[in-house]
Design a protein around this motif. Structure first.
Motif, PDB file in Angstrom:
ATOM      1  N   ILE A   1     -17.134 -37.940   7.541  1.00 25.88           N
ATOM      2  CA  ILE A   1     -16.627 -39.009   8.386  1.00 25.88           C
ATOM      3  C   ILE A   1     -16.438 -38.464   9.796  1.00 25.88           C
ATOM      4  N   GLY A   2     -16.654 -39.316  10.783  1.00 29.81           N
ATOM      5  CA  GLY A   2     -16.408 -38.948  12.168  1.00 29.81           C
ATOM      6  C   GLY A   2     -15.032 -39.421  12.587  1.00 29.81           C
ATOM      7  N   ILE A   3     -14.185 -38.493  13.045  1.00 31.12           N
ATOM      8  CA  ILE A   3     -12.839 -38.866  13.470  1.00 31.12           C
ATOM      9  C   ILE A   3     -12.624 -38.570  14.947  1.00 31.12           C
ATOM     10  N   GLY A   4     -13.696 -38.266  15.666  1.00 34.23           N
ATOM     11  CA  GLY A   4     -13.571 -37.923  17.078  1.00 34.23           C
ATOM     12  C   GLY A   4     -13.176 -39.086  17.959  1.00 34.23           C
ATOM     13  N   ALA A   5     -13.430 -40.314  17.507  1.00 34.34           N
ATOM     14  CA  ALA A   5     -13.139 -41.489  18.324  1.00 34.34           C
ATOM     15  C   ALA A   5     -11.844 -42.174  17.912  1.00 34.34           C
ATOM     16  N   THR A   6     -11.003 -41.473  17.165  1.00 29.42           N
ATOM     17  CA  THR A   6      -9.716 -42.034  16.775  1.00 29.42           C
ATOM     18  C   THR A   6      -8.618 -41.027  17.087  1.00 29.42           C
ATOM     19  N   ASP A   7      -7.376 -41.415  16.835  1.00 25.16           N
ATOM     20  CA  ASP A   7      -6.271 -40.496  17.055  1.00 25.16           C
ATOM     21  C   ASP A   7      -5.854 -39.857  15.733  1.00 25.16           C
ATOM     22  N   ALA A   8      -4.828 -39.008  15.771  1.00 22.90           N
ATOM     23  CA  ALA A   8      -4.421 -38.271  14.578  1.00 22.90           C
ATOM     24  C   ALA A   8      -3.983 -39.204  13.461  1.00 22.90           C
ATOM     25  N   ALA A   9      -3.292 -40.283  13.807  1.00 24.68           N
ATOM     26  CA  ALA A   9      -2.838 -41.223  12.777  1.00 24.68           C
ATOM     27  C   ALA A   9      -4.023 -41.915  12.109  1.00 24.68           C
TER      28      ALA A   9
ATOM     29  N   SER B   1     -30.542 -23.873   5.208  1.00 21.06           N
ATOM     30  CA  SER B   1     -29.784 -23.881   3.961  1.00 21.06           C
ATOM     31  C   SER B   1     -29.560 -25.293   3.446  1.00 21.06           C
ATOM     32  N   ALA B   2     -29.639 -26.267   4.346  1.00 19.12           N
ATOM     33  CA  ALA B   2     -29.424 -27.661   3.977  1.00 19.12           C
ATOM     34  C   ALA B   2     -30.002 -28.542   5.065  1.00 19.12           C
ATOM     35  N   ALA B   3     -30.091 -29.840   4.774  1.00 20.48           N
ATOM     36  CA  ALA B   3     -30.546 -30.832   5.743  1.00 20.48           C
ATOM     37  C   ALA B   3     -29.429 -31.835   5.970  1.00 20.48           C
ATOM     38  N   GLN B   4     -29.256 -32.244   7.211  1.00 18.34           N
ATOM     39  CA  GLN B   4     -28.280 -33.288   7.535  1.00 18.34           C
ATOM     40  C   GLN B   4     -29.030 -34.562   7.893  1.00 18.34           C
ATOM     41  N   LEU B   5     -28.663 -35.665   7.244  1.00 17.08           N
ATOM     42  CA  LEU B   5     -29.304 -36.954   7.455  1.00 17.08           C
ATOM     43  C   LEU B   5     -28.255 -37.965   7.899  1.00 17.08           C
ATOM     44  N   GLY B   6     -28.535 -38.688   8.962  1.00 15.46           N
ATOM     45  CA  GLY B   6     -27.629 -39.721   9.430  1.00 15.46           C
ATOM     46  C   GLY B   6     -28.262 -41.094   9.377  1.00 15.46           C
ATOM     47  N   THR B   7     -29.344 -41.274  10.123  1.00 15.63           N
ATOM     48  CA  THR B   7     -30.019 -42.567  10.176  1.00 15.63           C
ATOM     49  C   THR B   7     -30.449 -43.030   8.785  1.00 15.63           C
ATOM     50  N   ALA B   8     -30.807 -42.089   7.921  1.00 14.22           N
ATOM     51  CA  ALA B   8     -31.233 -42.434   6.564  1.00 14.22           C
ATOM     52  C   ALA B   8     -30.158 -43.188   5.796  1.00 14.22           C
ATOM     53  N   PHE B   9     -28.887 -42.994   6.183  1.00 17.69           N
ATOM     54  CA  PHE B   9     -27.784 -43.619   5.454  1.00 17.69           C
ATOM     55  C   PHE B   9     -27.269 -44.911   6.096  1.00 17.69           C
ATOM     56  N   ILE B  10     -27.710 -45.240   7.316  1.00 21.42           N
ATOM     57  CA  ILE B  10     -27.123 -46.379   8.026  1.00 21.42           C
ATOM     58  C   ILE B  10     -27.254 -47.679   7.247  1.00 21.42           C
ATOM     59  N   ALA B  11     -28.393 -47.891   6.592  1.00 19.07           N
ATOM     60  CA  ALA B  11     -28.621 -49.155   5.884  1.00 19.07           C
ATOM     61  C   ALA B  11     -27.922 -49.226   4.534  1.00 19.07           C
ATOM     62  N   CYS B  12     -27.288 -48.145   4.106  1.00 22.62           N
ATOM     63  CA  CYS B  12     -26.567 -48.176   2.831  1.00 22.62           C
ATOM     64  C   CYS B  12     -25.414 -49.179   2.917  1.00 22.62           C
ATOM     65  N   PRO B  13     -25.131 -49.887   1.842  1.00 24.22           N
ATOM     66  CA  PRO B  13     -24.074 -50.905   1.903  1.00 24.22           C
ATOM     67  C   PRO B  13     -22.688 -50.346   2.184  1.00 24.22           C
ATOM     68  N   GLU B  14     -22.477 -49.044   1.970  1.00 23.15           N
ATOM     69  CA  GLU B  14     -21.146 -48.457   2.166  1.00 23.15           C
ATOM     70  C   GLU B  14     -20.824 -48.164   3.637  1.00 23.15           C
ATOM     71  N   THR B  15     -21.801 -48.237   4.540  1.00 22.27           N
ATOM     72  CA  THR B  15     -21.510 -47.912   5.933  1.00 22.27           C
ATOM     73  C   THR B  15     -20.765 -49.051   6.614  1.00 22.27           C
ATOM     74  N   ALA B  16     -20.247 -48.756   7.807  1.00 22.86           N
ATOM     75  CA  ALA B  16     -19.537 -49.758   8.602  1.00 22.86           C
ATOM     76  C   ALA B  16     -20.465 -50.491   9.559  1.00 22.86           C
TER      77      ALA B  16
ATOM     78  N   GLY C   1     -18.022 -44.444  13.847  1.00 24.68           N
ATOM     79  CA  GLY C   1     -18.205 -45.880  13.947  1.00 24.68           C
ATOM     80  C   GLY C   1     -19.100 -46.465  12.883  1.00 24.68           C
ATOM     81  N   VAL C   2     -19.850 -45.624  12.167  1.00 22.49           N
ATOM     82  CA  VAL C   2     -20.769 -46.097  11.130  1.00 22.49           C
ATOM     83  C   VAL C   2     -20.413 -45.493   9.778  1.00 22.49           C
ATOM     84  N   SER C   3     -20.206 -44.175   9.740  1.00 20.86           N
ATOM     85  CA  SER C   3     -19.806 -43.561   8.481  1.00 20.86           C
ATOM     86  C   SER C   3     -18.419 -44.078   8.104  1.00 20.86           C
TER      87      SER C   3
END
Length: 356
Positions: free
Chosen positions: A37-45, A230-245, A18-20
């Motif tokens: 991208i999160g595709i869990g809240a949509t269908d295959a199409a 091995s890596a860091a995952q960031l979500g909230t850090a990206f919400i304010a980026c202009p590319e989000t939904a 819903g945001v990415s």
């Protein structure tokens, strides 16, 4: 693992449903990280269309994320009682609650069309939240060339992920925004923080660990790498980026007082998720011992309430997911944010530039 995927920096953008967006994921991947991208809240199409758009924007690896929750159990009496409780709130906006609630999307565990689409489109990384799919689905995705990730909130869940043949574990601390990735809601959640969980999984599993929860800058990335991630995952850090939904109200709330008081709530969707303090989370004051319908049935009511309120100019009933580091969010383009994170990582006392 990362070299094989062409990922240049140890930064994964969380797949916030819903945001990415394809634009955000492409920008992160093009900047050397792993976009998602999160595709869990949509269908295959819908998922196929999102993957196609993302591929039109980048030729680098990206991650697609799926929900593997257990089947929702319909309970008409419980659902009716929930709608009756919410009825006065709907009335505040001149609306009535739905007559009945629906299961608004499938679990990947029961979605053969989604699996077939992924096998055909061959995304290079596929990740799972709320559990792991069947061994047959895992084998099919691996034959299609996918590297597989799954979220764990405990050592027990991490061991299940490892036993299933997944390639890496996302260690989701209690600080993280959005839905807790717990497998079984009947089991008490110990609420482990990112630091403790990351160390537990590094020491007790053989898989690469991607630390997630409360990480907002390069110093945070450096900290979890120093713990063995091995890596860091960031979500909230990206919400304010202009590319989000994210809509303008969500962006404004991210800079408001609610960002300092995030709350885990099951009221919005039926599963625990961390959100900015808003009108929806405030309903905890009156929920008493009522239980929301099962996930994602409760989300049908939550979305209807948000739609009714938004129509009258009230945006405080949105699913404004955010982690505890929300006040540290920066409203800059995603590529610039990745570059900034890398500079901060290299400048950190435990960062790569200092350890050479």
């Amino acid at each position: 693992m990362w070299d094989a995927l062409g990922v240049e920096v140890p930064i994964v953008q969380a797949p916030m449903a819903g945001v990415s967006s394809p634009a955000l994921a492409a920008a992160v991947s093009n900047a050397g990280g792993l976009g998602s991208i999160g595709i869990g809240a949509t269908d295959a199409a819908g998922a196929r269309a999102a993957i196609a758009e993302l591929r039109s924007r980048t030729d680098r690896a990206f991650n697609v994320n799926l929900f593997v929750h257990g089947p929702a159990k319909a309970d008409p009496a419980r659902e009716t009682a929930w709608l009756e409780w919410l009825s006065p709130v709907f009335a505040e906006f001149g609306a009535e609650p739905p007559k009945a609630l629906r299961t608004i999307y499938k679990s990947f565990a029961d979605d053969e069309e989604m699996l077939a689409m992924l096998v055909q489109t061959k995304p290079r990384v596929v990740s799972f939240h709320f559990g792991v799919p069947s061994l047959d689905a895992i084998a099919a995705l691996k034959r299609a060339g996918a590297t597989l990730l799954a979220t764990a909130t405990s050592l027990d869940e991490a061991r299940k992920i490892e036993a299933a043949g997944i390639d890496a574990i996302v260690a989701q601390g209690i600080e993280a925004g959005g839905h807790r990735g717990v497998f079984d809601l009947s089991v008490p959640d110990d609420g482990l923080g990112t630091i403790a969980l990351t160390r537990l999984l590094v020491q007790n599993t053989k898989l690469p660990i991607i630390a997630a929860g409360g990480i907002m800058d390069g110093a945070g990335v450096a900290a979890v790498l120093s713990l063995g991630a091995s890596a860091a995952q960031l979500g909230t850090a990206f919400i304010a980026c202009p590319e989000t939904a994210a809509d303008e109200a969500y962006r404004a709330a991210l800079t408001g007082p609610g960002a300092y008081h995030t709350r885990l709530t099951s009221l919005i969707s039926g599963r625990p998720a961390r959100a900015l303090a808003n009108r929806f989370t405030k309903l905890h004051e009156s929920v008493a011992d009522r239980l929301p319908p099962d996930y994602p049935i409760a989300y049908d009511a939550g979305k209807a309430l948000h739609f009714a309120a938004k129509g009258k100019g009230e945006y405080g009933f949105g699913a404004q997911w955010a982690g505890q580091g929300a006040p540290l969010a920066r409203a800059i383009p995603a590529a610039e944010l990745v570059a900034t994170l890398v500079r901060e990582l290299n400048a950190a006392p435990s960062g790569p530039a200092r350890s050479r």
